[in-house]
Design a protein around this motif. Structure first.
Motif, PDB file in Angstrom:
ATOM      1  N   ALA A  76       4.287  -1.980 -14.739  1.00 29.28           N
ATOM      2  CA  ALA A  76       4.985  -0.863 -14.094  1.00 29.28           C
ATOM      3  C   ALA A  76       5.534  -1.282 -12.735  1.00 29.28           C
ATOM      4  N   PRO A  77       6.855  -1.296 -12.552  1.00 32.35           N
ATOM      5  CA  PRO A  77       7.414  -1.638 -11.236  1.00 32.35           C
ATOM      6  C   PRO A  77       7.001  -0.623 -10.179  1.00 32.35           C
ATOM      7  N   LEU A  78       6.745  -1.098  -8.984  1.00 37.11           N
ATOM      8  CA  LEU A  78       6.513  -0.198  -7.864  1.00 37.11           C
ATOM      9  C   LEU A  78       7.853   0.380  -7.411  1.00 37.11           C
ATOM     10  N   PRO A  79       7.846   1.516  -6.718  1.00 34.36           N
ATOM     11  CA  PRO A  79       9.104   2.126  -6.286  1.00 34.36           C
ATOM     12  C   PRO A  79      10.014   1.133  -5.565  1.00 34.36           C
ATOM     13  N   GLY A  80      11.248   1.049  -6.040  1.00 31.72           N
ATOM     14  CA  GLY A  80      12.217   0.105  -5.473  1.00 31.72           C
ATOM     15  C   GLY A  80      12.200  -1.249  -6.134  1.00 31.72           C
ATOM     16  N   VAL A 128       0.828  -1.203   0.000  1.00 34.71           N
ATOM     17  CA  VAL A 128       0.000   0.000   0.000  1.00 34.71           C
ATOM     18  C   VAL A 128       0.864   1.255   0.000  1.00 34.71           C
ATOM     19  N   VAL A 129       1.864   1.288   0.870  1.00 32.66           N
ATOM     20  CA  VAL A 129       2.727   2.473   0.964  1.00 32.66           C
ATOM     21  C   VAL A 129       3.445   2.728  -0.359  1.00 32.66           C
ATOM     22  N   LEU A 130       3.952   1.679  -0.983  1.00 32.69           N
ATOM     23  CA  LEU A 130       4.677   1.864  -2.239  1.00 32.69           C
ATOM     24  C   LEU A 130       3.740   2.242  -3.377  1.00 32.69           C
ATOM     25  N   THR A 180      12.693  -4.814   1.825  1.00 35.84           N
ATOM     26  CA  THR A 180      11.809  -3.740   2.285  1.00 35.84           C
ATOM     27  C   THR A 180      11.802  -2.572   1.308  1.00 35.84           C
ATOM     28  N   TYR A 181      12.982  -2.134   0.886  1.00 31.10           N
ATOM     29  CA  TYR A 181      13.099  -0.930   0.069  1.00 31.10           C
ATOM     30  C   TYR A 181      13.598  -1.198  -1.346  1.00 31.10           C
ATOM     31  N   GLY A 182      14.128  -2.392  -1.603  1.00 33.53           N
ATOM     32  CA  GLY A 182      14.658  -2.675  -2.927  1.00 33.53           C
ATOM     33  C   GLY A 182      15.699  -1.658  -3.325  1.00 33.53           C
TER      34      GLY A 182
END
Length: 507
Positions: A388-392, A156-158, A423-425
């Motif tokens: 579309a990749p999510l952030p990270g 959700v956050v990403l 977690t952050y990639g």
């Protein structure tokens, strides 16, 4: 309202997985979007799932073939787009002849393998359990198949982060307290849940994606009748020290026709759930009952050699799922499918309301809802989120990224680097910018949490308090002591005071 009132194409109410998904998709199509969430992102249903990206094997028994096919297809897209917070997992189903016949299970698994194209995940097979199995000796046969694991709150956050990077205005701790039609616009009042300050804006369309509150929003905020009601079903989970050392999850059948998952969790724990209990009341106040705890433990003890007791539970959580109300049947057979209702009148601003859904199909739901929204915006772009990749998530392998980090940050402990990858990639590089040693990570706040990570979550991921950080942005709450949690909150309070002073000084 004055001519200076901010104006948006779309306001999305609700910061769960569906709301953030719609905001991301719509912003990427060129709409001016604002999303508001009255609490933290993923603070209700969307952080209380079984953490699975799955087709829903048991839904086949209820003939929900369309839902299963769609969810199976979505697994592949999600696993590719977010390899840092999702990955494949094998599931073992111990065979109990008195619960379901073998032919039925084989048929279900065959359908599961072939209802949708499968490229990343292995197919199903039969297995034998030997004396080294964690299962009781009476169980010697079973089946194995593939699904996916997901960090639901981070999803959700990403997604919200992706929406922001597409131009969306994302506001947490902001409640939509009033919305009324003013011709071709909605006139919207927002209330800051921290300060109580109110702001006003207008928009050409609205989305009600408030999950368990979807029907209540009509009465409390929109002052119009709800087109349909949802059925609130509470699902509870428990976390215990890991009960076996295998990488596979287990799916356990029970005599009441429900199934329970036992999933490897955060390296050292097992996640067990879920229950299905009809619920009334405030969804934010849902907690596990003693009966639910005993129910989950009882099923696990029927299958595993390692026996549990309530004292083994280190954490529990409950979430209220907003399912479509079919006015009958048991809670566990209620449909996990979704629908959305469009309230439109000629010459008046439209409202789209989302009912039901499951986390695996959130992207598809968002795409379908945004397609409908864009019918009111002829200049909007085409759908774009499938690849579309999510952030990270712009990498292919966790192992390759971890090896890259070992070269880039040789001073970073391997366990910490591993957690950052999951977690952050690739956004780990943003968090660690300028760091050349552990001394640059700032205050050690317990476990492997450092001030540098807290600051990143405050500045980039809308975190405001300790609970946001240790339960939704991470799961470090499983490892931190009460004094350490208090110290984190003290750090956040100090940061908040400094921020307030900066704002006053700049004004």
């Amino acid at each position: 309202m004055s001519s200076e009132t901010p104006e948006y194409d779309l306001v999305v109410v609700g910061g769960g997985v569906n709301g953030t998904g719609i905001a991301m998709d719509a912003a990427g199509r060129g709409l001016k979007v604002m999303l508001c969430e009255m609490h933290d992102l993923a603070s209700a249903t969307s952080s209380s799932s079984s953490k699975l990206i799955h087709g829903g094997l048991r839904y086949l028994e209820h003939y929900e073939f369309k839902l299963v096919r769609q969810a199976l297809a979505e697994r592949e897209s999600l696993l590719r787009n977010a390899p840092h917070i999702m990955w494949p997992m094998r599931f073992r189903l111990p065979y109990q002849s008195h619960l379901r016949p073998a032919w039925m299970i084989r048929t279900g698994l065959f359908l599961y393998d072939h209802l949708a194209k499968r490229e990343l995940l292995k197919g199903s097979n039969s297995i034998q359990f030997n004396g080294g199995s964690p299962l009781v000796s009476e169980i010697s046969k079973g089946f194995e198949y593939s699904d996916g694991w997901v960090d639901d709150a981070r999803l959700v956050v990403l997604t919200a982060k992706a929406a922001q990077e597409q131009g969306a205005d994302v506001r947490t701790r902001t409640r939509c307290t009033r919305a009324e039609r003013d011709g071709k616009y909605w006139s919207v009042t927002l209330t800051d849940q921290i300060t109580g300050d109110q702001s006003h804006l207008r928009c050409k369309a609205m989305v009600n994606a408030t999950g368990p509150w979807v029907s209540a929003l009509f009465k409390d905020t929109l002052n119009i009748p709800a087109p349909k009601q949802i059925r609130m079903v509470k699902g509870s989970h428990i976390v215990v020290p890991k009960i076996h050392d295998e990488p596979e999850a287990y799916i356990l059948q029970n005599a009441d026709e429900r199934i329970i998952f036992v999933i490897p969790y955060e390296d050292d724990f097992s996640l067990i759930g879920t229950t299905d209990v009809d619920y009334e009341g405030d969804p934010k106040k849902a907690v596990i009952s003693q009966e639910e705890t005993e129910y989950l433990i009882g099923i696990v003890n029927d299958y595993f050699k390692n026996k549990l007791s309530p004292s083994d539970v280190v954490w529990s959580y409950s979430g209220v799922r907003p399912l479509m109300d079919d006015e009958g049947g048991s809670a566990h057979t209620a449909s996990r499918d979704y629908t959305f209702e469009v309230d439109e009148e000629k010459g008046k601003a439209p409202l789209i309301s989302v009912f039901g859904g499951k986390i695996t199909t959130y992207r598809k739901l968002a795409e379908a809802a945004t397609d409908r929204i864009c019918g009111f915006f002829p200049k909007a772009g085409e759908s774009w989120t499938r690849h579309a990749p999510l952030p990270g998530g712009d990498f292919t392998s966790q192992e390759d990224l971890l090896n890259a980090f070992k070269i880039e940050y040789p001073w970073l402990p391997s366990g910490l680097a591993h957690r950052y990858v999951r977690t952050y990639g690739t956004r780990t590089r943003v968090m660690l910018e300028g760091c050349e040693s552990m001394g640059d990570m700032g205050r050690h706040c317990g476990g492997n949490l450092y001030a540098r990570e807290i600051d990143y979550l405050l500045n980039h991921e809308w975190a405001r308090d300790a609970e946001d950080i240790v339960w939704r942005r991470t799961k470090l709450g499983l490892r931190l002591t009460a004094p350490e949690l208090s110290g984190i909150q003290d750090y956040l309070d100090h940061h908040s005071q400094q921020f307030s002073r900066k704002v006053v000084h700049s004004a």
